[in-house]
Write a protein that holds these residues in place. Structure first.
Motif, PDB file in Angstrom:
ATOM      1  N   ARG A   1      -7.223  -5.665   4.592  1.00 49.05           N
ATOM      2  CA  ARG A   1      -6.464  -4.521   5.098  1.00 49.05           C
ATOM      3  C   ARG A   1      -5.784  -3.823   3.916  1.00 49.05           C
ATOM      4  NH1 ARG A   1      -1.985  -5.611   9.554  1.00 49.05           N
ATOM      5  NH2 ARG A   1      -3.815  -5.905  10.870  1.00 49.05           N
ATOM      6  N   HIS A   2      -5.926  -2.533   3.854  1.00 55.55           N
ATOM      7  CA  HIS A   2      -5.292  -1.697   2.829  1.00 55.55           C
ATOM      8  C   HIS A   2      -6.002  -1.747   1.478  1.00 55.55           C
ATOM      9  CE1 HIS A   2      -1.482  -2.211   5.457  1.00 55.55           C
ATOM     10  NE2 HIS A   2      -2.073  -1.084   5.774  1.00 55.55           N
TER      11      HIS A   2
ATOM     12  N   ASP B   1      -9.691  -1.949   1.767  1.00 55.47           N
ATOM     13  CA  ASP B   1     -11.113  -1.836   2.090  1.00 55.47           C
ATOM     14  C   ASP B   1     -11.701  -0.478   1.732  1.00 55.47           C
ATOM     15  OD1 ASP B   1     -10.028  -0.359   4.103  1.00 55.47           O
ATOM     16  OD2 ASP B   1     -10.856  -1.537   5.743  1.00 55.47           O
ATOM     17  N   ASP B   2     -10.855   0.443   1.277  1.00 51.21           N
ATOM     18  CA  ASP B   2     -11.411   1.676   0.722  1.00 51.21           C
ATOM     19  C   ASP B   2     -11.940   1.452  -0.704  1.00 51.21           C
ATOM     20  OD1 ASP B   2      -8.605   1.312   0.226  1.00 51.21           O
ATOM     21  OD2 ASP B   2      -8.517   3.316  -0.643  1.00 51.21           O
TER      22      ASP B   2
ATOM     23  N   VAL C   1      -2.519  -3.925  -3.376  1.00 53.65           N
ATOM     24  CA  VAL C   1      -2.612  -2.470  -3.188  1.00 53.65           C
ATOM     25  C   VAL C   1      -2.280  -1.740  -4.494  1.00 53.65           C
ATOM     26  CG1 VAL C   1      -1.713  -0.503  -1.881  1.00 53.65           C
ATOM     27  CG2 VAL C   1      -2.079  -2.706  -0.741  1.00 53.65           C
ATOM     28  N   ILE C   2      -1.365  -2.274  -5.258  1.00 56.09           N
ATOM     29  CA  ILE C   2      -1.060  -1.699  -6.569  1.00 56.09           C
ATOM     30  C   ILE C   2      -2.257  -1.881  -7.507  1.00 56.09           C
ATOM     31  CG2 ILE C   2       0.423  -1.898  -8.609  1.00 56.09           C
ATOM     32  CD1 ILE C   2       1.912  -0.648  -6.302  1.00 56.09           C
TER      33      ILE C   2
ATOM     34  N   GLN D   1      -5.118   0.523  -6.799  1.00 56.56           N
ATOM     35  CA  GLN D   1      -4.930   1.885  -7.299  1.00 56.56           C
ATOM     36  C   GLN D   1      -5.030   1.976  -8.821  1.00 56.56           C
ATOM     37  OE1 GLN D   1      -1.652   4.146  -5.116  1.00 56.56           O
ATOM     38  NE2 GLN D   1      -1.163   2.007  -4.746  1.00 56.56           N
TER      39      GLN D   1
ATOM     40  N   GLN E   1       2.306   1.892   9.017  1.00 58.91           N
ATOM     41  CA  GLN E   1       1.522   1.269   7.926  1.00 58.91           C
ATOM     42  C   GLN E   1       0.341   0.433   8.365  1.00 58.91           C
ATOM     43  OE1 GLN E   1       4.374  -1.181   5.804  1.00 58.91           O
ATOM     44  NE2 GLN E   1       6.042   0.197   6.369  1.00 58.91           N
ATOM     45  N   ILE E   2       0.008   0.458   9.648  1.00 57.78           N
ATOM     46  CA  ILE E   2      -0.966  -0.508  10.132  1.00 57.78           C
ATOM     47  C   ILE E   2      -2.404  -0.190   9.731  1.00 57.78           C
ATOM     48  CG2 ILE E   2      -1.421   0.595  12.358  1.00 57.78           C
ATOM     49  CD1 ILE E   2      -0.834  -3.162  11.924  1.00 57.78           C
ATOM     50  N   TRP E   3      -2.696   1.088   9.474  1.00 57.76           N
ATOM     51  CA  TRP E   3      -4.088   1.467   9.262  1.00 57.76           C
ATOM     52  C   TRP E   3      -4.508   1.370   7.796  1.00 57.76           C
ATOM     53  CZ3 TRP E   3      -2.894   6.582  12.269  1.00 57.76           C
ATOM     54  CH2 TRP E   3      -2.923   6.337  13.652  1.00 57.76           C
ATOM     55  N   GLY E   4      -5.807   1.212   7.592  1.00 50.43           N
ATOM     56  CA  GLY E   4      -6.381   1.439   6.273  1.00 50.43           C
ATOM     57  C   GLY E   4      -6.554   2.933   6.035  1.00 50.43           C
ATOM     58  N   VAL E   5      -7.072   3.279   4.874  1.00 53.10           N
ATOM     59  CA  VAL E   5      -7.196   4.695   4.506  1.00 53.10           C
ATOM     60  C   VAL E   5      -8.236   5.387   5.378  1.00 53.10           C
ATOM     61  CG1 VAL E   5      -7.766   6.314   2.650  1.00 53.10           C
ATOM     62  CG2 VAL E   5      -6.401   4.256   2.155  1.00 53.10           C
TER      63      VAL E   5
ATOM     64  N   THR F   1      -0.538   4.325   6.316  1.00 50.48           N
ATOM     65  CA  THR F   1      -1.116   3.166   5.640  1.00 50.48           C
ATOM     66  C   THR F   1      -0.064   2.496   4.770  1.00 50.48           C
ATOM     67  OG1 THR F   1      -3.075   2.415   4.424  1.00 50.48           O
ATOM     68  CG2 THR F   1      -2.037   4.458   3.658  1.00 50.48           C
ATOM     69  N   HIS F   2      -0.503   1.599   3.897  1.00 51.86           N
ATOM     70  CA  HIS F   2       0.440   0.801   3.102  1.00 51.86           C
ATOM     71  C   HIS F   2       1.363   1.704   2.258  1.00 51.86           C
ATOM     72  CE1 HIS F   2       2.027  -2.255   0.433  1.00 51.86           C
ATOM     73  NE2 HIS F   2       1.476  -3.164   1.206  1.00 51.86           N
ATOM     74  N   PRO F   3       2.654   1.428   2.287  1.00 55.71           N
ATOM     75  CA  PRO F   3       3.601   2.340   1.626  1.00 55.71           C
ATOM     76  C   PRO F   3       3.442   2.406   0.109  1.00 55.71           C
ATOM     77  CG  PRO F   3       4.703   0.327   2.330  1.00 55.71           C
ATOM     78  CD  PRO F   3       3.331   0.306   2.926  1.00 55.71           C
ATOM     79  N   ASP F   4       2.779   1.448  -0.488  1.00 58.19           N
ATOM     80  CA  ASP F   4       2.564   1.490  -1.935  1.00 58.19           C
ATOM     81  C   ASP F   4       1.330   2.302  -2.313  1.00 58.19           C
ATOM     82  OD1 ASP F   4       4.677  -0.297  -1.927  1.00 58.19           O
ATOM     83  OD2 ASP F   4       3.458  -2.060  -2.379  1.00 58.19           O
ATOM     84  N   ASP F   5       0.579   2.765  -1.322  1.00 60.29           N
ATOM     85  CA  ASP F   5      -0.721   3.363  -1.616  1.00 60.29           C
ATOM     86  C   ASP F   5      -0.624   4.873  -1.817  1.00 60.29           C
ATOM     87  OD1 ASP F   5      -3.367   3.837  -2.042  1.00 60.29           O
ATOM     88  OD2 ASP F   5      -4.081   2.787  -0.255  1.00 60.29           O
TER      89      ASP F   5
END
Lengths: 426, 426
Positions: A146-147, A149-150, A302-303, A306, B246-250, B272-276
């Motif tokens: 999750r987060h 998979d892109d 996630v960091i 990116q 924040q539950i979804w992926g991109v 999505t994730h707040p760090d993204d």
């Protein structure tokens, strides 16, 4: 089936600040461990920890206690898929304290490292071997996609891990013969005077080290002077890495590296704030061919995702216990492999060398499958407190062979250095 | 000169989880406050807090205790420049636990909010007025530009703040007459059944609300059904915001918003994730003209800087106590103004409405200077525990006039809800 009876946590602190060991542009600490023991109904105790810098270790200990119920009373076999991981990282109340970052993620890492250590002990294998021999499907099932998979899908991960089986035995034989490449950070802490830097550099070179890291981020003239000392001592062929420990702004990083470029740095580590993906990308573009390296305090996968997507780093430095333990590191190693960026783990502190050697070996055996540009950091501190300390020869790590994650502290060290009641703190 | 004698911290928890209040796709909590009191040698007590979600509130309390020595014994006048701020955020040992994120940053926020509250009380002004009347140089001196000066320099900040003086009195008169625009989140928590959503929506509309937010991130068919109920009730002209927590992926965010677009959402919050940063940027490009909004758990000004640099958000949601208190919020408001993005503060929880009203008013008076696209979130929970609760009329916040940051909890509420010893927890 092994059952986890209880999660014990020890606040263990070593008084390193007074000696200047580990000092850099932003940290001056007493190397500490939030040390977790999982007692079980079997013969083994799982151990794991997160590293902290002294004051505040009681906060990560409190976080371990808050998370303990997610593993207490559980059968060990239930704790290795993504749902077990998420029971900690997506706790509906504790997640607010992160999410997936800082204290709460570090505590999660301490617990999950102990869970994986327990499994390695139960199976009688060192951690690198446990991981290297796991079926692809089991490794993939341990990862939270999750987060990320892109950038990395389960299918991508499976393909990398399947491919990693080819030639694994040959790579292992090579490691057992030659050891894993490493570099030393013990020569150039900011707290050391010039004479000590020169003497330590000379000594390290004589011991066989051909890659050394210095701290930068003081007044730039001091950084230049110390870089000259080290480069003079090691000659043009050895690698010199620089580490700013996040002190610079983006423009400042670019300007200072223009000054330091004459000493041919191999990488600039943590030039700026670890959350600044776009800043690192700008710096990497500006300082190339010098590599930008970061990751020791990157909060989560996630960091890292990116940093890789943005071509912001050309060396990726994972940490063994800032993130959510072994399963999150698996995601990070696979992300690096997907983007073709070499992993050079962060180490030092308390016991980080002991842990990351397993991760680097697993990476070589099954994920990255190359030693090109790979080095594990080595710092010569505090190994004497571990029952299975790292061993090095000629600047290379020897393959650890004892079962587990090499994370067991000696009982007498725990007693002696427990804060605030241990004898050393009285 | 006022001196701070001691930092007291209270673990205050309200049992909201059982009722489903505040439930969303990832949180289900007992709204809690890590509540700080600064005792002084004068007539005033400074109060501040950070909001948490129940379990783990003891961890942020421990972090407050670890940081307390940075303000204890200090003269109040020493605590408002960047060096005072950095004494907390760059503590050479505690910084390792962040840096500048999660538990340690939230605790810093609780302490610095109390410091600024104390100053407002000493000067006899509500927080918005204290800030709006401060000389530009003093506001600029309170901000840490390290790691954001590639996007906002002290000169940029000064120019914005100087320009903000023009027309300030007129804007204030308008606010005192009309109030500050807001929207309500009380209608569509995930824990509420459809009938309750419909009834609450109808009730809110009748009360004058023309902007409402629903939670999404359950099964998409449920989200679609609930969106239809709300849009049916409020008609085509009122604003409907959606919040995925924040539950979804991109990719999932983009796909789900394609499904939900028929209900004309004004923004999608926390897809999505707040760090993204890069993920939000990709989502913003894909879902426009729907706005992407985020920020309630953005860890610090460096994250906000990048969200703005990357055109990843078109609504910026600051939080009053996740970051390092008033001085870090100042940096964030100025960043938003520099990039021309409207600020709509996050609120709800315990006392967040009480705090952010001051920040929104200051933003309008001196920084953003426009109400276009500005709304403060409103949630009708727990105001009765504050001595100076928010007041609303026809869906607008009325200007608070009591000295301080409206952060004082009633003594009897602290006693009643203290964890674990208060009567409500027995």
């Amino acid at each position: 089936m092994t059952t986890i009876n209880s999660v014990k946590v020890h606040d263990v602190r070593f008084p390193t600040a007074a000696a200047g060991d580990g000092s850099d542009s932003i940290n001056k600490g007493d190397y500490s461990a939030t040390y977790v023991e999982l007692t079980t109904d079997g013969p083994h105790t799982g151990t794991g920890f997160t590293f902290t810098n002294g004051r505040g270790n009681e906060i990560t200990c409190a976080a371990v206690r808050a998370l303990a119920h997610h593993v207490e009373g559980k059968n060990l076999g239930e704790l290795f898929d993504v749902n077990a991981l998420r029971s900690l990282t997506a706790d509906v109340q504790l997640r607010w304290l992160g999410p997936e970052k800082g204290v709460i993620q570090m505590a999660t890492g301490a617990i999950l490292n102990a869970v994986w250590d327990l499994r390695a002990k139960v199976e009688g294998k060192p951690m690198w071997q446990l991981l290297a021999e796991l079926p692809t499907a089991e490794l993939v099932a341990a990862i939270d996609f999750r987060h990320i998979d892109d950038a990395l899908t389960p299918e991508d991960a499976a393909a990398i891990l399947d491919k990693g089986r080819v030639g694994l035995e040959d790579r292992l034989a090579q490691l057992r013969s030659d050891g894993f490449p490493s570099y030393t950070t013990s020569v150039g802490w900011l707290g050391y005077p010039d004479d000590k830097v020169r003497a330590l550099t000379r000594e390290a070179y004589a011991q066989g080290w051909r890659a050394m890291k210095m701290k930068v981020g003081g007044p730039i003239e001091d950084d230049v002077r110390r870089a000259r000392i080290i480069r003079d001592e090691i000659g043009p062929d050895a690698l010199l890495m620089m580490d700013a420990n996040q002190i610079w702004g983006v423009g400042e990083s670019i300007d200072n590296m223009a000054r330091l470029a004459e000493f041919d740095p191999y990488w600039i580590e943590e030039p700026t704030h670890p959350d600044d993906i776009l800043g690192h990308a700008r710096i990497q573009q500006a300082v190339a061919p010098i590599r930008v390296a970061t990751g020791e305090v990157a909060a989560n996968r996630v960091i890292f995702k990116q940093l890789l997507q943005a071509d912001a780093i050309r060396v990726m430095q994972i940490d063994s216990c800032r993130v959510a333990g072994v399963p999150e590191v698996l995601a990070e190693l696979l992300l690096a492999a997907k983007f073709g960026v070499p992993v050079c783990p962060h180490s030092g502190g308390v016991g980080l060398c002991e842990l990351v050697q397993h991760l680097a070996i697993f990476d070589y055996l099954r994920v990255g499958t190359s030693l090109d540009g790979r080095m594990v950091e080595y710092v010569d501190h505090l190994h004497e407190h571990f029952t299975d300390p790292v061993r090095t020869r000629n600047g290379r790590y020897l393959v650890p062979e004892a079962p587990g994650y090499s994370s067991d502290l000696k009982a007498e060290s725990i007693a002696e250095y427990s804060f605030p009641d241990g004898p050393v703190w009285q």
